[in-house]
Design a protein around this motif. Structure first.
Motif, PDB file in Angstrom:
ATOM      1  N   LYS A  95       0.803  -1.206   0.013  1.00 49.17           N
ATOM      2  CA  LYS A  95       0.051   0.030  -0.125  1.00 49.17           C
ATOM      3  C   LYS A  95       0.879   1.191  -0.156  1.00 49.17           C
ATOM      4  N   LEU A  96       2.116   1.072   0.964  1.00 52.55           N
ATOM      5  CA  LEU A  96       2.872   2.406   0.912  1.00 52.55           C
ATOM      6  C   LEU A  96       3.516   2.744  -0.401  1.00 52.55           C
ATOM      7  N   ARG A  97       4.130   1.628  -1.077  1.00 50.19           N
ATOM      8  CA  ARG A  97       4.676   1.537  -2.340  1.00 50.19           C
ATOM      9  C   ARG A  97       3.724   2.392  -3.434  1.00 50.19           C
ATOM     10  N   GLY A  98       2.597   1.787  -3.233  1.00 52.41           N
ATOM     11  CA  GLY A  98       1.648   2.154  -4.271  1.00 52.41           C
ATOM     12  C   GLY A  98       1.236   3.725  -4.093  1.00 52.41           C
ATOM     13  N   LEU A  99       1.043   4.021  -2.820  1.00 54.51           N
ATOM     14  CA  LEU A  99       0.573   5.625  -2.629  1.00 54.51           C
ATOM     15  C   LEU A  99       2.099   6.439  -2.955  1.00 54.51           C
ATOM     16  N   ALA A 100       3.337   5.880  -2.691  1.00 54.20           N
ATOM     17  CA  ALA A 100       4.531   6.512  -3.222  1.00 54.20           C
ATOM     18  C   ALA A 100       4.408   6.638  -4.710  1.00 54.20           C
ATOM     19  N   TYR A 101       4.000   5.672  -5.403  1.00 54.70           N
ATOM     20  CA  TYR A 101       4.025   5.493  -7.008  1.00 54.70           C
ATOM     21  C   TYR A 101       2.838   6.550  -7.605  1.00 54.70           C
ATOM     22  N   ASP A 102       2.036   6.769  -6.868  1.00 56.25           N
ATOM     23  CA  ASP A 102       0.725   7.648  -7.053  1.00 56.25           C
ATOM     24  C   ASP A 102       1.140   8.989  -7.046  1.00 56.25           C
ATOM     25  N   HIS A 103       1.900   9.262  -5.996  1.00 55.02           N
ATOM     26  CA  HIS A 103       2.556  10.524  -5.669  1.00 55.02           C
ATOM     27  C   HIS A 103       3.473  11.093  -6.586  1.00 55.02           C
ATOM     28  N   ALA A 104       4.340   9.979  -7.131  1.00 52.35           N
ATOM     29  CA  ALA A 104       5.250  10.565  -8.236  1.00 52.35           C
ATOM     30  C   ALA A 104       4.682  10.724  -9.447  1.00 52.35           C
ATOM     31  N   ILE A 105       3.399   9.981  -9.761  1.00 52.99           N
ATOM     32  CA  ILE A 105       2.936  10.346 -11.255  1.00 52.99           C
ATOM     33  C   ILE A 105       2.006  11.623 -10.917  1.00 52.99           C
ATOM     34  N   ALA A 140       9.178   7.604 -12.770  1.00 50.83           N
ATOM     35  CA  ALA A 140       8.181   7.506 -11.520  1.00 50.83           C
ATOM     36  C   ALA A 140       8.616   6.346 -11.013  1.00 50.83           C
ATOM     37  N   ASP A 141       9.141   5.526 -11.221  1.00 49.73           N
ATOM     38  CA  ASP A 141       9.658   4.287 -10.217  1.00 49.73           C
ATOM     39  C   ASP A 141      10.691   4.726  -9.612  1.00 49.73           C
ATOM     40  N   VAL A 142      11.624   5.408  -9.988  1.00 45.00           N
ATOM     41  CA  VAL A 142      12.832   6.010  -9.177  1.00 45.00           C
ATOM     42  C   VAL A 142      12.312   7.137  -8.258  1.00 45.00           C
ATOM     43  N   ALA A 143      11.322   7.805  -8.417  1.00 42.07           N
ATOM     44  CA  ALA A 143      10.761   8.967  -7.706  1.00 42.07           C
ATOM     45  C   ALA A 143      10.070   8.186  -6.478  1.00 42.07           C
ATOM     46  N   ALA A 144       9.115   7.099  -6.747  1.00 41.85           N
ATOM     47  CA  ALA A 144       8.213   6.313  -5.896  1.00 41.85           C
ATOM     48  C   ALA A 144       9.285   5.889  -4.870  1.00 41.85           C
ATOM     49  N   GLU A 145      10.470   5.068  -5.422  1.00 50.28           N
ATOM     50  CA  GLU A 145      11.434   4.400  -4.609  1.00 50.28           C
ATOM     51  C   GLU A 145      11.936   5.325  -3.442  1.00 50.28           C
ATOM     52  N   ALA A 146      12.422   6.823  -4.155  1.00 55.43           N
ATOM     53  CA  ALA A 146      12.845   7.463  -3.017  1.00 55.43           C
ATOM     54  C   ALA A 146      11.876   7.934  -2.052  1.00 55.43           C
ATOM     55  N   CYS A 147      10.525   7.978  -2.482  1.00 58.41           N
ATOM     56  CA  CYS A 147       9.452   8.525  -1.415  1.00 58.41           C
ATOM     57  C   CYS A 147       9.274   7.312  -0.240  1.00 58.41           C
ATOM     58  N   TRP A 148       8.971   5.988  -0.608  1.00 59.87           N
ATOM     59  CA  TRP A 148       8.885   5.037   0.185  1.00 59.87           C
ATOM     60  C   TRP A 148      10.056   4.806   1.108  1.00 59.87           C
ATOM     61  N   LEU A 149      11.285   5.015   0.742  1.00 55.19           N
ATOM     62  CA  LEU A 149      12.476   4.952   1.225  1.00 55.19           C
ATOM     63  C   LEU A 149      12.654   5.703   2.198  1.00 55.19           C
ATOM     64  N   ALA A 150      12.198   6.945   1.895  1.00 58.41           N
ATOM     65  CA  ALA A 150      12.281   8.020   3.248  1.00 58.41           C
ATOM     66  C   ALA A 150      11.267   7.650   4.338  1.00 58.41           C
ATOM     67  N   VAL A 151      10.223   7.114   4.237  1.00 55.30           N
ATOM     68  CA  VAL A 151       9.181   6.652   5.052  1.00 55.30           C
ATOM     69  C   VAL A 151       9.854   5.489   5.975  1.00 55.30           C
ATOM     70  N   ALA A 152      10.379   4.511   5.017  1.00 53.39           N
ATOM     71  CA  ALA A 152      10.963   3.329   5.698  1.00 53.39           C
ATOM     72  C   ALA A 152      11.970   3.845   6.592  1.00 53.39           C
ATOM     73  N   ARG A 153      13.053   4.780   6.115  1.00 55.59           N
ATOM     74  CA  ARG A 153      14.067   5.203   6.988  1.00 55.59           C
ATOM     75  C   ARG A 153      13.658   5.668   8.470  1.00 55.59           C
ATOM     76  N   GLU A 154      12.729   6.776   8.215  1.00 60.55           N
ATOM     77  CA  GLU A 154      11.976   7.276   9.623  1.00 60.55           C
ATOM     78  C   GLU A 154      11.515   6.028  10.490  1.00 60.55           C
ATOM     79  N   LYS A 155      10.757   5.244   9.798  1.00 63.42           N
ATOM     80  CA  LYS A 155       9.949   4.035  10.385  1.00 63.42           C
ATOM     81  C   LYS A 155      11.146   3.047  11.479  1.00 63.42           C
ATOM     82  N   CYS A 156      12.122   2.922  10.583  1.00 66.04           N
ATOM     83  CA  CYS A 156      13.390   1.937  11.248  1.00 66.04           C
ATOM     84  C   CYS A 156      14.066   3.093  12.358  1.00 66.04           C
ATOM     85  N   ARG A 157      14.302   4.267  12.158  1.00 62.00           N
ATOM     86  CA  ARG A 157      14.840   5.133  12.946  1.00 62.00           C
ATOM     87  C   ARG A 157      14.220   5.312  14.204  1.00 62.00           C
TER      88      ARG A 157
END
Length: 392
Positions: free
Chosen positions: A305-315, A324-341
């Motif tokens: 779901k998060l990755r889908g939202l990130a892709y929609d945000h990139a579009i 769009a794939d790269v932009a989406a990856e950057a978006c969900w990666l930023a969220v994943a980092r904060e969750k891990c941190r």
């Protein structure tokens, strides 16, 4: 101040070439030429020369040192060019006898030692030019310098025009242009010396010095450029790799700080990391691996779901296709980092990268794009929106 520029340039080239020269046991003659020229240009300024002579208690010794260094440099350049011509060309290059530089240096020392020099000279050949020993000194020095430069120019011209010589040939042609200018310099010096011994001036003392200095600097610049040209592609690749290494540092540091197990060594500061010039390719390879390992680990903190939202945000942000794939990856990666941190638990399985992976070059280009997208306003907006939704 102007004398410091060629000295600094020559020392930089000497230091830069020292590592490859002694690691590979080749190119020693060229390195020796740059070392001799660097020493000669370092003691060339009057203030440095006077301090050198005063500390060693030998009047005008700096001039002898400069002329010996010039002799060594000329012999080394000739040896370098002749070796390259014999190795790459289809002919055997002629060269001056190996003993001639030693004979030249011995004569310079002899004539210098037998000339009375009660005071420090602004120009040894000019101030003591009325002495026959200094005239002989100048003729021996400029004679060998001219002969060596003439031979080097001939070899550079002969081999540099070979059709299959490539960048090495072009470098030899530029080096030959430098040695040709050096030949003009030697001819000017010997002519001015003979005219002065007869009690006249060639162009006037100030003009002679200006012409001599200009010719010397042009010759040095062309020789440096010509000898460096063959390795220019390798230098360019090294600089490009170092630039990529520096560009990836923010993304690498940001991700590995929350996944420290993915990096081999503890990080240094960004400035210190940028000024370290050794093992650039190895460090870049390692950095790419560590970034991808971190991304793979952090991808487990995302959901479809998060990755889908990130892709929609990139579009929505105007990206399409691979962008769009790269932009989406950057978006969900930023969220994943904060969750891990913040101590969150993995919520899914690791997912493959959005791009790259075929080889190192492709992987680096993909990571550079990801790094730019990761620091973009699009990613910051997605992260803020996601965090605000979680806290509301």
């Amino acid at each position: 101040m102007i004398d410091a520029v060629p000295a600094a340039l020559l020392w930089a080239v000497t230091v830069w070439r020292a590592g490859p020269t002694f690691r590979r046991r080749q190119g020693l003659s060229l390195w020796l030429a740059f070392l001799a020229l660097a020493v000669a240009m370092t003691v060339r300024p009057v203030a440095v020369a006077s301090a050198f002579d005063e500390n060693l208690h030998v009047t005008n010794l700096s001039y002898l040192l400069k002329h010996i260094c010039a002799t060594v440099a000329a012999a080394s350049v000739l040896t370098f060019v002749a070796d390259m011509a014999e190795k790459k060309g289809q002919f055997r290059a002629s060269r001056l006898h190996h003993a001639l530089p030693y004979v030249t240096v011995a004569l310079l020392v002899l004539f210098f030692a037998t000339t009375p020099q009660p005071t420090e000279a602004d120009d040894l050949l000019a101030d003591y030019g009325s002495h026959s020993t200094i005239l002989a000194y100048g003729l021996v020095w400029t004679g060998y310098l001219g002969a060596a430069l003439l031979s080097a120019t001939s070899l550079c011209w002969r081999w540099g025009r070979q059709p299959d010589s490539g960048l090495v040939g072009r470098g030899l042609l530029v080096t030959g242009a430098g040695t040709a200018v050096g030949l003009v310099y030697a001819a000017h010096r010997v002519t001015a010396l003979c005219v002065q011994y007869a009690g006249h001036s060639l162009l006037g003392e100030q003009n002679d010095e200006t012409v001599s200095t200009t010719l010397l600097y042009i010759a040095l610049l062309l020789i440096v450029i010509g000898s460096t040209l063959p390795v220019a592609p390798r230098v360019a690749r090294r600089l490009r790799a170092h630039w990529r290494l520096a560009r990836l540092y923010p993304l690498w540091r940001h991700l590995t700080d929350v996944v420290p197990s993915s990096r081999l060594h503890d990080p240094t500061g960004r400035l210190r990391d940028a000024v370290i010039l050794s093992r650039t390719n190895d460090r870049l390879y390692r950095r790419a691996i560590e970034v991808r390992d971190s991304i793979l680990t952090l991808s487990a903190y995302t959901t479809p779901k998060l990755r889908g939202l990130a892709y929609d945000h990139a579009i929505t942000g105007g990206f399409i296709g691979a962008d769009a794939d790269v932009a989406a990856e950057a978006c969900w990666l930023a969220v994943a980092r904060e969750k891990c941190r913040h101590g969150g638990e993995p919520s899914g399985e690791a997912v493959p990268p959005a791009s790259g992976g075929r080889d190192l070059a492709v992987e680096l280009r993909a990571l550079m794009r990801l790094s730019s997208a990761y620091r973009s306003p699009l990613t910051e907006t997605f992260l803020r929106t996601h965090l605000s939704e979680e806290t509301s």
